[in-house]
Design a protein around this motif. Structure first.
Motif, PDB file in Angstrom:
ATOM      1  N   ALA A 172      -9.118  26.073 -34.614  1.00  0.00           N
ATOM      2  CA  ALA A 172      -8.475  26.292 -35.627  1.00  0.00           C
ATOM      3  C   ALA A 172      -9.526  26.941 -36.896  1.00  0.00           C
ATOM      4  CB  ALA A 172      -7.793  24.972 -36.052  1.00  0.00           C
ATOM      5  N   ALA A 173     -10.145  25.971 -36.294  1.00  0.00           N
ATOM      6  CA  ALA A 173     -10.584  26.512 -37.482  1.00  0.00           C
ATOM      7  C   ALA A 173     -12.019  28.027 -38.182  1.00  0.00           C
ATOM      8  CB  ALA A 173     -12.604  24.893 -37.768  1.00  0.00           C
ATOM      9  N   VAL A 206       0.735  27.374 -46.068  1.00  0.00           N
ATOM     10  CA  VAL A 206      -0.889  28.390 -45.348  1.00  0.00           C
ATOM     11  C   VAL A 206      -2.183  28.204 -45.535  1.00  0.00           C
ATOM     12  CG1 VAL A 206      -1.935  31.023 -45.574  1.00  0.00           C
ATOM     13  CG2 VAL A 206       1.058  30.660 -45.635  1.00  0.00           C
ATOM     14  N   MET A 207      -2.867  28.151 -44.054  1.00  0.00           N
ATOM     15  CA  MET A 207      -4.309  27.735 -44.185  1.00  0.00           C
ATOM     16  C   MET A 207      -5.229  29.291 -44.342  1.00  0.00           C
ATOM     17  SD  MET A 207      -4.178  25.003 -44.071  1.00  0.00           S
ATOM     18  CE  MET A 207      -2.598  23.203 -44.022  1.00  0.00           C
ATOM     19  N   CYS A 208      -6.176  29.504 -45.304  1.00  0.00           N
ATOM     20  CA  CYS A 208      -6.782  30.523 -45.253  1.00  0.00           C
ATOM     21  C   CYS A 208      -8.717  30.526 -45.588  1.00  0.00           C
ATOM     22  CB  CYS A 208      -6.277  31.429 -46.109  1.00  0.00           C
ATOM     23  SG  CYS A 208      -5.886  30.851 -47.556  1.00  0.00           S
ATOM     24  N   ARG A 209      -8.810  31.341 -45.092  1.00  0.00           N
ATOM     25  CA  ARG A 209     -10.766  31.139 -45.464  1.00  0.00           C
ATOM     26  C   ARG A 209     -10.689  32.243 -47.308  1.00  0.00           C
ATOM     27  NH1 ARG A 209     -13.809  29.161 -42.548  1.00  0.00           N
ATOM     28  NH2 ARG A 209     -12.415  29.539 -40.674  1.00  0.00           N
ATOM     29  N   THR A 210     -11.438  30.810 -48.004  1.00  0.00           N
ATOM     30  CA  THR A 210     -11.781  31.591 -48.946  1.00  0.00           C
ATOM     31  C   THR A 210     -12.932  30.803 -49.428  1.00  0.00           C
ATOM     32  OG1 THR A 210     -11.554  29.160 -49.828  1.00  0.00           O
ATOM     33  CG2 THR A 210      -9.241  30.005 -50.440  1.00  0.00           C
ATOM     34  N   GLY A 211     -13.818  30.832 -48.068  1.00  0.00           N
ATOM     35  CA  GLY A 211     -15.206  30.476 -48.131  1.00  0.00           C
ATOM     36  C   GLY A 211     -16.227  31.535 -46.821  1.00  0.00           C
ATOM     37  N   SER A 212     -16.776  30.585 -46.729  1.00  0.00           N
ATOM     38  CA  SER A 212     -17.620  31.316 -45.426  1.00  0.00           C
ATOM     39  C   SER A 212     -17.415  30.723 -43.838  1.00  0.00           C
ATOM     40  CB  SER A 212     -19.264  30.150 -45.716  1.00  0.00           C
ATOM     41  OG  SER A 212     -19.143  28.654 -45.939  1.00  0.00           O
ATOM     42  N   LYS A 213     -17.303  30.706 -42.653  1.00  0.00           N
ATOM     43  CA  LYS A 213     -17.315  29.771 -41.566  1.00  0.00           C
ATOM     44  C   LYS A 213     -16.871  28.788 -41.705  1.00  0.00           C
ATOM     45  CE  LYS A 213     -18.991  34.547 -39.087  1.00  0.00           C
ATOM     46  NZ  LYS A 213     -19.497  34.607 -38.282  1.00  0.00           N
ATOM     47  N   GLY A 214     -16.321  28.793 -40.643  1.00  0.00           N
ATOM     48  CA  GLY A 214     -16.349  27.057 -40.429  1.00  0.00           C
ATOM     49  C   GLY A 214     -15.317  26.325 -41.117  1.00  0.00           C
ATOM     50  N   PRO A 215     -15.149  24.875 -41.007  1.00  0.00           N
ATOM     51  CA  PRO A 215     -14.023  23.962 -41.731  1.00  0.00           C
ATOM     52  C   PRO A 215     -14.484  24.181 -43.424  1.00  0.00           C
ATOM     53  CG  PRO A 215     -15.295  22.705 -41.023  1.00  0.00           C
ATOM     54  CD  PRO A 215     -15.923  23.509 -40.301  1.00  0.00           C
ATOM     55  N   LYS A 216     -15.309  23.907 -43.687  1.00  0.00           N
ATOM     56  CA  LYS A 216     -15.246  23.932 -44.795  1.00  0.00           C
ATOM     57  C   LYS A 216     -14.864  25.327 -45.522  1.00  0.00           C
ATOM     58  CE  LYS A 216     -18.506  20.176 -44.530  1.00  0.00           C
ATOM     59  NZ  LYS A 216     -19.615  19.733 -44.651  1.00  0.00           N
ATOM     60  N   GLY A 217     -14.662  26.571 -45.520  1.00  0.00           N
ATOM     61  CA  GLY A 217     -14.346  27.554 -45.555  1.00  0.00           C
ATOM     62  C   GLY A 217     -12.615  27.434 -46.133  1.00  0.00           C
ATOM     63  N   ILE A 218     -11.796  26.131 -46.040  1.00  0.00           N
ATOM     64  CA  ILE A 218     -11.136  27.109 -45.869  1.00  0.00           C
ATOM     65  C   ILE A 218     -10.322  26.155 -46.589  1.00  0.00           C
ATOM     66  CG2 ILE A 218      -8.539  26.580 -43.809  1.00  0.00           C
ATOM     67  CD1 ILE A 218     -10.603  26.913 -41.568  1.00  0.00           C
ATOM     68  N   GLY A 402      -1.283  20.570 -31.787  1.00  0.00           N
ATOM     69  CA  GLY A 402      -2.654  20.419 -30.792  1.00  0.00           C
ATOM     70  C   GLY A 402      -2.580  20.540 -29.043  1.00  0.00           C
ATOM     71  N   THR A 403      -3.043  20.882 -28.433  1.00  0.00           N
ATOM     72  CA  THR A 403      -2.681  21.073 -27.342  1.00  0.00           C
ATOM     73  C   THR A 403      -3.275  19.563 -26.836  1.00  0.00           C
ATOM     74  OG1 THR A 403      -5.315  22.195 -26.971  1.00  0.00           O
ATOM     75  CG2 THR A 403      -2.904  23.769 -26.664  1.00  0.00           C
TER      76      THR A 403
END
Length: 419
Positions: A172-173, A206-218, A402-403
């Motif tokens: 998901a990240a 909605v989970m979306c990307r406002t920053g850089s790659k990885g979980p801290k950018g979501i 989560g599987t």
């Protein structure tokens, strides 16, 4: 209290029960359920027993008679769910000041288990809706809570959770849906896959990307239906969960006000995971309801079906199988309730226990339902019999939220990092 167990038609065996895919509740079997040791009310407070009974009665009267029809015709039972909301089931663990019931995670599990005896698919959607309402109530500001939560708790409006993407399921990240800030709006582009309620619901978390790659950018945005740039894919054809529509949710230069962001930028992944901890307990609870109903269906089938001159209930192999099913059901219930209590108390072991409950219970309850189908023989494979629908509806529980492979990763990681 009485234990409910939906029964499907067994007319070919001499019992003219419930034609045309209709489910009934055999009240004579309820008493035997209590003495058998699988009564789900054991250990509960008087208050918990009361709302459990309300949920069982609602499942019996408002859901079970329509479960097969909703499945066959792929009906999203909006009015039935609004009736459930009138009982407080639209925002079970949302705070009362914005229309919720303010109950605990354990209370919530008890309710979802009971409702699922009437229809797993519909209850599972209600559990997702509850998770979305809780996320807004927990992470939203006062203005957001007052705007969204009352209508969600009454189910005047319905919510969907948007995390999974075509290219990022378990990972998901790595999601790619982007939200670029321009003035007082975010411009969303991307798509979400396998969204329960997609296209028929009103509010999308909605989970979306406002920053850089990885979980801290979501980050997390609440998007309302009708927002320009929001559209939906075709309705998916599924093995089960047919009383809730599933579609892709698509964003094309979709402008969402900054005021619709939950929490701070970069907090979205944390919000998503906290929501999923509860969602894992909720979906395990739905599996419990299916397994409980299937144990009773199998038991009643063994009592009436004759082979080789006697009922199947006299076959020791099947007796032992039924005993194993009942034992695994009770063990599963205890694990779910322990995990729910841990999450409510914010214990250090809550994440591991939620993952264990999701892993163990969805696996074991699917096996219980599948064994119940096997006990029905060829009849179990007919859609005239409820057991096949329980099997189809809970199979996906091992995949979503989560599987179960991811659950193993979470559990082992927590074990290996303990000092």
């Amino acid at each position: 209290m009485a234990v409910l167990g939906p029964l499907s038609r067994i007319s070919r065996l001499g019992c003219n029960l419930c034609r045309n895919h209709r489910l009934v509740l055999n009240r004579s079997s309820q008493k035997r359920g209590i003495s058998s040791g699988i009564d789900p009310s054991y250990g509960l407070t008087d208050e918990q027993k009361e709302f459990q009974k309300v949920a069982f009665d609602f499942a019996a009267n408002e859901m079970a008679p329509h479960m097969a029809e909703w499945d066959q015709k792929e009906i999203f039972p909006v009015e039935t769910m609004r009736k459930a909301a009138q009982l407080g089931f639209g925002g079970i663990y949302v705070r009362p000041e914005v229309g919720g019931s303010g109950l605990s995670r354990l209370d919530t599990s008890i309710i979802f288990e009971a409702l699922s005896t009437g229809c797993v698919s519909t209850t599972a959607y209600i559990s997702i809706h509850n998770m979305c309402a809780w996320m807004i109530d927990t992470f939203g500001n006062d203005e957001q809570r007052k705007k969204f939560c009352p209508d969600l708790c009454s189910m005047e409006k319905f919510a969907s959770y948007c995390l999974t993407e075509p290219g990022s399921g378990s990972d998901a990240a790595s999601l790619l849906t982007s939200a670029q800030r321009k003035g007082d709006h975010y411009i969303l582009n991307g798509s979400k896959a396998f969204i329960s309620g997609g296209g028929d619901t009103d509010v999308y978390v909605v989970m979306c990307r406002t920053g850089s790659k990885g979980p801290k950018g979501i980050s997390c945005l609440v998007v309302e239906k009708g927002t320009p740039g929001l559209s939906f894919g075709k309705k998916e054809k599924k093995v089960g969960w047919n009383s809730q529509p599933t579609r892709a949710v698509i964003f094309e230069d979709c402008a969402v006000p900054v005021t619709c962001r939950l929490g701070n930028e970069g907090q979205g992944f944390n919000i998503a995971m906290k929501g999923l901890n509860g969602g894992r307990i909720n979906i395990a609870s739905c599996s419990l309801g299916a397994a409980h109903a299937s144990v009773l269906l199998a038991r009643d089938h063994l009592l009436v079906r004759k082979q080789f001159g006697e009922t199947l209930a006299n076959n020791q192999f099947l007796q032992f199988k039924l005993a194993e099913m009942a034992t695994k059901l009770v063990a599963s219930r205890l694990l779910v309730r322990e995990a729910a209590t841990a999450l409510q108390e914010n214990r250090a072991d809550a994440v591991s226990l939620c993952s264990m409950a999701k892993l163990f219970v969805t696996d074991e309850c699917f096996n219980i339902c599948n064994q119940a189908l096997q006990m029905h023989g060829g009849y179990g494979y007919l859609k005239d019999y409820a057991v096949q629908q329980f099997v189809r509806d809970i199979r996906v529980h091992q995949i979503l939220e989560g599987t179960n492979e991811v659950m193993r990763m979470i559990i082992s990681r927590n074990l290996l990092t303990e000092s």
